[in-house]
Design an enzyme around this catalytic site. Structure first.
Site, PDB file in Angstrom:
ATOM      1  N   PHE A 128       9.376   4.185   8.387  1.00 29.44           N
ATOM      2  CA  PHE A 128       9.190   3.022   9.256  1.00 29.44           C
ATOM      3  C   PHE A 128       9.423   1.734   8.502  1.00 29.44           C
ATOM      4  CE2 PHE A 128       7.051   1.292  13.086  1.00 29.44           C
ATOM      5  CZ  PHE A 128       6.830   0.000  12.661  1.00 29.44           C
ATOM      6  N   VAL A 170       4.009  -0.927   4.122  1.00 34.43           N
ATOM      7  CA  VAL A 170       2.644  -1.172   4.588  1.00 34.43           C
ATOM      8  C   VAL A 170       1.955  -2.042   3.552  1.00 34.43           C
ATOM      9  CG1 VAL A 170       0.466  -0.159   5.312  1.00 34.43           C
ATOM     10  CG2 VAL A 170       2.605   1.059   5.743  1.00 34.43           C
ATOM     11  N   LEU A 226       0.813  -1.215   0.000  1.00 34.85           N
ATOM     12  CA  LEU A 226       0.000   0.000   0.000  1.00 34.85           C
ATOM     13  C   LEU A 226       0.845   1.263   0.000  1.00 34.85           C
ATOM     14  CD1 LEU A 226      -2.727  -0.988   2.641  1.00 34.85           C
ATOM     15  CD2 LEU A 226      -2.979  -0.949   0.158  1.00 34.85           C
ATOM     16  N   GLN A 246       4.982   3.129   1.542  1.00 35.54           N
ATOM     17  CA  GLN A 246       6.293   2.965   2.130  1.00 35.54           C
ATOM     18  C   GLN A 246       6.718   4.264   2.769  1.00 35.54           C
ATOM     19  OE1 GLN A 246       9.197   1.364  -0.524  1.00 35.54           O
ATOM     20  NE2 GLN A 246      10.953   1.996   0.701  1.00 35.54           N
ATOM     21  N   LYS A 266       1.683  -2.727   8.966  1.00 32.23           N
ATOM     22  CA  LYS A 266       2.915  -1.931   8.858  1.00 32.23           C
ATOM     23  C   LYS A 266       4.064  -2.769   9.415  1.00 32.23           C
ATOM     24  CE  LYS A 266       2.905   2.488   9.969  1.00 32.23           C
ATOM     25  NZ  LYS A 266       2.968   3.738  10.774  1.00 32.23           N
ATOM     26  N   ASP A 321       4.367  15.004  12.558  1.00 36.50           N
ATOM     27  CA  ASP A 321       4.662  14.568  11.182  1.00 36.50           C
ATOM     28  C   ASP A 321       3.381  14.573  10.347  1.00 36.50           C
ATOM     29  OD1 ASP A 321       6.316  13.842   9.113  1.00 36.50           O
ATOM     30  OD2 ASP A 321       6.232  11.707   9.541  1.00 36.50           O
TER      31      ASP A 321
END
Length: 813
Positions: free
Chosen positions: A507, A510, A502, A504, A524, A621
């Site tokens: 982290f 996903v 889905l 990136q 995730k 963020d």
């Protein structure tokens, strides 16, 4: 003295004449027996909501007597002489000597009449504030005739749509022939008088749209009815076989009506004081699948598929050639003959296939049976094609073709379709079974040993990692969250197949997944090479586990096994906002109305984080890629790996570890490490300007400007309306553009103290604060002093990423 007295008398006479004239010419809502309504006069209801007058439709010189909303926009809801228009302006409306309401033309001939068989000696005509014109018996107040019982093309509050076969009464909507001609058109809206009511739009007596059955609360064939029909559609049954529909408004100050237009589409309209016009909040023809029987018998229509029509399982197109050309009206036919249709009784019994989220087909029958009895009685009756047991209705069975079936992404009901046993069970040849069994025999031991070893290693790593993480400095306990086995999540994502990817970020990746119970999830997975580790992982678990708000993404659980760290979220079918603004979905234009819903939802989510949650949380963020959209395009803030929790009455904090995304950071944070709720306000301001303009804040490389500086330049030049994304720009939106841009510039002011808090921002956006202050110059105006840092950091960190890069550590200079 005499002259002065004469002037005084003359003044009094003029004042008396003016008063009499004003009283005589003021609006009235009643006509009595000896009064009439002329061409230039009108009846106005007591609340000034409706008026009755003579009018001409657009592009027509013909005259009609009609009821319309008393608004700047002519909105006719009822026409008396729709079959006999007037050709001049000398007509009158009055009560005749026999007690009927009549329209007389210039020659005093009757053009239209209520045609009452029994006369009322003492009566009057009254226009009520509901839009109902009534003929009232003054002796007892009873209504002897009312326009609500003779509907035209509009359905108002308290009006009943009735097909009363017992009393030989009918009140249905009939469209105009065209927008310029009120004569009865080809389309009618009615409710069928069956045990389970349905509403239909008919064209010349043939169905062209259907609501599906009524379950006591809504029509099941309109999945969004609970949210779209906010104004109280009800179906009532006085006695079996005679249901009627009515509209009951919970807020009488809202102007709402249902309208059958000349093209056969049913629309719900709500008056907007802001736009000075009508908003269509729902339409019966939102897609091709709403057309009755679009895919023919045993065909299923899905507006999300291409082509939209497919055969139900166990059926094939009746005419393959027609089907391939896009003509699906011939429908489908059964692939395998039913066992019950055969003369012998050899073979397995027919079974039922469960198909979920469907608009149930037409031509059903209701039985007073339990769900098990419903299935059994259908199974023993070979003519029974399918059955359903929808909540609030009970046992429905079909003995005819399954017609007008539609597949929904949500809502709808389950349909159990009768199929031959062979269609439901994939049989394998005996030789294949033997070969498979032999092959399994050779590798069985190896597989068992492999998985046993994997289990022991993963369990050891899982317990060690979980023990380590459970002693987090904030006191978060993973055992308080639902936990998933890594193998479950691996299978759910097809072993983290790239096709399920889905997105990136810093982290990791996903993925989309589906649990064994059918629930769709987003997983995730912390990348081993990620510059974010255990601290960010635990921070997100800690923060989001404490939150519950409709505009925040929901954490379903986590997984910690060996070196694997995963978070499991609810799945958002429409992905992230950046894909629609400047990503892979950029060609899928969202309306300005949806843009406003997204902006307000983000604002409410931040307000919850800052003020309404149990602890104050600074996201740090906020950007378009961290805004996810559900099936109705409602926004949900995600990615709390960098969020900070404030304790007590702390207003701001200082850090030597600056995190976030360049372009969204306020100057006091990027350069000095100071952050507060005003940091999120700054990020929201940038995001608001991006949504309005459809451009990224960092997309002005040629001009060496940020979007904030570009907006500031347009503001000072008085051209801020030019900021609007041309793809969604529409007339009448200029005030919205100016207001939203003004709010965005207020949020990105260089001094944190000058920026409004999110509560004030929400009041500004909703116009609760009418006059907005003028913004000061935003931060990062003109040349980008930190351009080299930003560019080099992105180049080194964005490999393989489709999202903005989140910076974990930044050295101020």
């Amino acid at each position: 003295m005499g002259i002065r007295f004469g002037y005084f008398v003359l003044t009094l006479l003029l004042l008396l004449i003016f008063t009499c004239f004003f009283t005589f010419s003021s609006a009235i809502n009643t006509i009595k027996f000896n009064e009439s309504l002329g061409n230039a006069e009108a009846l106005i209801s007591n609340g000034n909501r409706f008026k009755l007058c003579f009018f001409s439709p657009p592009n027509s010189s013909r005259r009609y007597l009609g009821i319309m909303y008393n608004l700047p926009v002519m909105t006719v809801v009822w026409v008396a002489n729709r079959n006999k228009p007037l050709n001049d302006s000398s007509a009158t409306f009055q009560i005749s000597s026999d007690g009927n309401l009549v329209i007389l033309d210039g020659r005093k001939e009757i053009v239209w009449s209520t045609n009452l068989s029994s006369s009322v000696a003492n009566s009057s005509a009254v226009l009520l504030d509901t839009g109902n014109l009534v003929l009232q018996d003054n002796s007892n107040g009873a209504y002897v005739w009312e326009s609500f019982q003779h509907a035209c093309d509009s359905w108002l509050e308290k009006m009943k749509i009735v097909p009363d076969l017992v009393r030989d009464e009918e009140n249905i909507l009939t469209s105009w022939t065209s927008p310029d001609d009120p004569a009865p058109g080809s389309f009618t809206l009615t409710i069928e008088p069956f045990d389970v009511p349905q509403s239909f739009v008919l064209k010349d007596g043939n169905p062209c749209w259907r609501t599906g059955p009524w379950n006591g609360q809504k029509y099941t064939g309109i999945p969004n009815m609970s949210s779209q029909y906010r104004y109280g559609l009800q179906v009532v049954s006085d006695y079996p076989g005679t249901p009627y529909q009515t509209l009951m408004l919970s807020n009488s100050s809202v102007l709402v009506y249902v309208f059958l237009n000349s093209s056969g589409s049913v629309e719900q309209k709500v008056w907007s004081d802001e736009k000075k016009g009508w908003d269509v909040t729902w339409s019966s023809t939102s897609n091709e699948c709403d057309i009755y029987g679009k895919c023919g018998p045993f065909g299923s229509c899905d507006a999300q598929d291409r082509p939209i029509c497919s055969c139900l399982r166990g059926f094939v197109p009746r005419s393959k050639n027609e089907w391939e050309t896009g003509n699906w009206t011939s429908g489908c036919t059964r692939k395998t003959r039913l066992q019950c249709e055969q003369n012998n009784f050899v073979g397995n019994q027919d079974e039922f296939l469960k198909v979920e989220r469907l608009k149930l087909p037409d031509h059903f029958r209701l039985f007073r049976l339990s769900e098990e009895e419903c299935k059994d009685t259908c199974l023993i009756d070979c003519s029974c094609m399918a059955y359903a047991y929808p909540p609030g209705i009970g046992c429905l069975q079909w003995n005819r073709n399954l017609t007008d079936t539609q597949k929904f992404t949500y809502g709808g009901d389950d349909l159990h379709i009768r199929l031959a046993h062979s269609e439901l069970e994939k049989k394998q040849y005996q030789i294949a079974i033997i070969v498979t069994a032999v092959a399994l025999g050779f590798i069985f031991v190896a597989i068992c040993a492999y998985f046993l070893l994997e289990y022991l290693l993963s369990y050891r790593g899982y317990t060690e990692e979980k023990s380590k993480l459970n002693h987090d400095k904030h006191g978060v306990k993973l055992e308080e969250l639902p936990t998933f086995r890594f193998m479950i999540l691996s299978n759910a994502t097809e072993k983290f197949n790239p096709s399920n990817k889905l997105g990136q970020g810093g982290f990791g990746l996903v993925y989309k997944g589906r649990l064994p119970n059918g629930v769709e999830i987003a997983v995730k997975r912390l990348a081993r090479s990620s510059n974010q580790g255990v601290e960010e992982f635990m921070n997100e678990v800690e923060v989001i586990s404490r939150l519950q708000h409709r505009n925040l993404v929901r954490l379903l659980g986590c997984c910690v096994e060996s070196e694997e760290k995963l978070l499991v979220y609810e799945y958002m079918p429409n992905g992230s906002l950046d894909a629609y603004l400047f990503g892979s979905h950029i060609n899928k234009i969202l309306s300005w109305k949806i843009h406003k819903v997204i902006i307000e939802g983000i604002c409410r989510g931040l307000l919850y984080l800052h003020r309404d949650s149990r602890v104050k949380i600074i996201h740090r963020d906020l950007k378009a890629s961290n805004i996810l959209l559900d099936e109705a395009f409602h926004p949900k803030i995600s990615d709390f790996g960098m969020a900070r929790i404030f304790g007590g009455k702390d207003g701001e904090a200082n850090t030597t570890r600056v995190v976030g995304t360049f372009g969204y950071m306020p100057p006091e944070y990027a350069l000095r490490g100071i952050f507060s709720e005003k940091s999120d306000v700054y990020s929201f301001g940038v995001l608001l300007l991006e949504i309005v303009s459809g451009k990224k804040n960092s997309s002005f490389d040629d001009q060496q400007l940020f979007l904030t500086a570009h907006a500031w330049k347009l503001w000072n030049e008085g051209r801020i309306v030019n900021l609007m994304d041309a793809d969604i720009c529409d007339s009448g939106m200029e005030d919205d553009i100016v207001r939203y841009a003004n709010v965005g510039l207020l949020c990105v002011q260089e001094m944190a103290a000058d920026r409004p808090n999110m509560s004030t921002v929400l009041s500004m956006l909703s116009s609760e604060i009418a006059e907005l202050p003028r913004p000061n110059q935003p931060a990062f105006n003109g040349m980008r002093s930190s351009q080299s840092i930003e560019s080099s950091t992105k180049r080194s960190s964005s490999k393989g990423s489709v999202n903005d890069v989140s910076i974990s550590i930044v050295e101020g200079r």
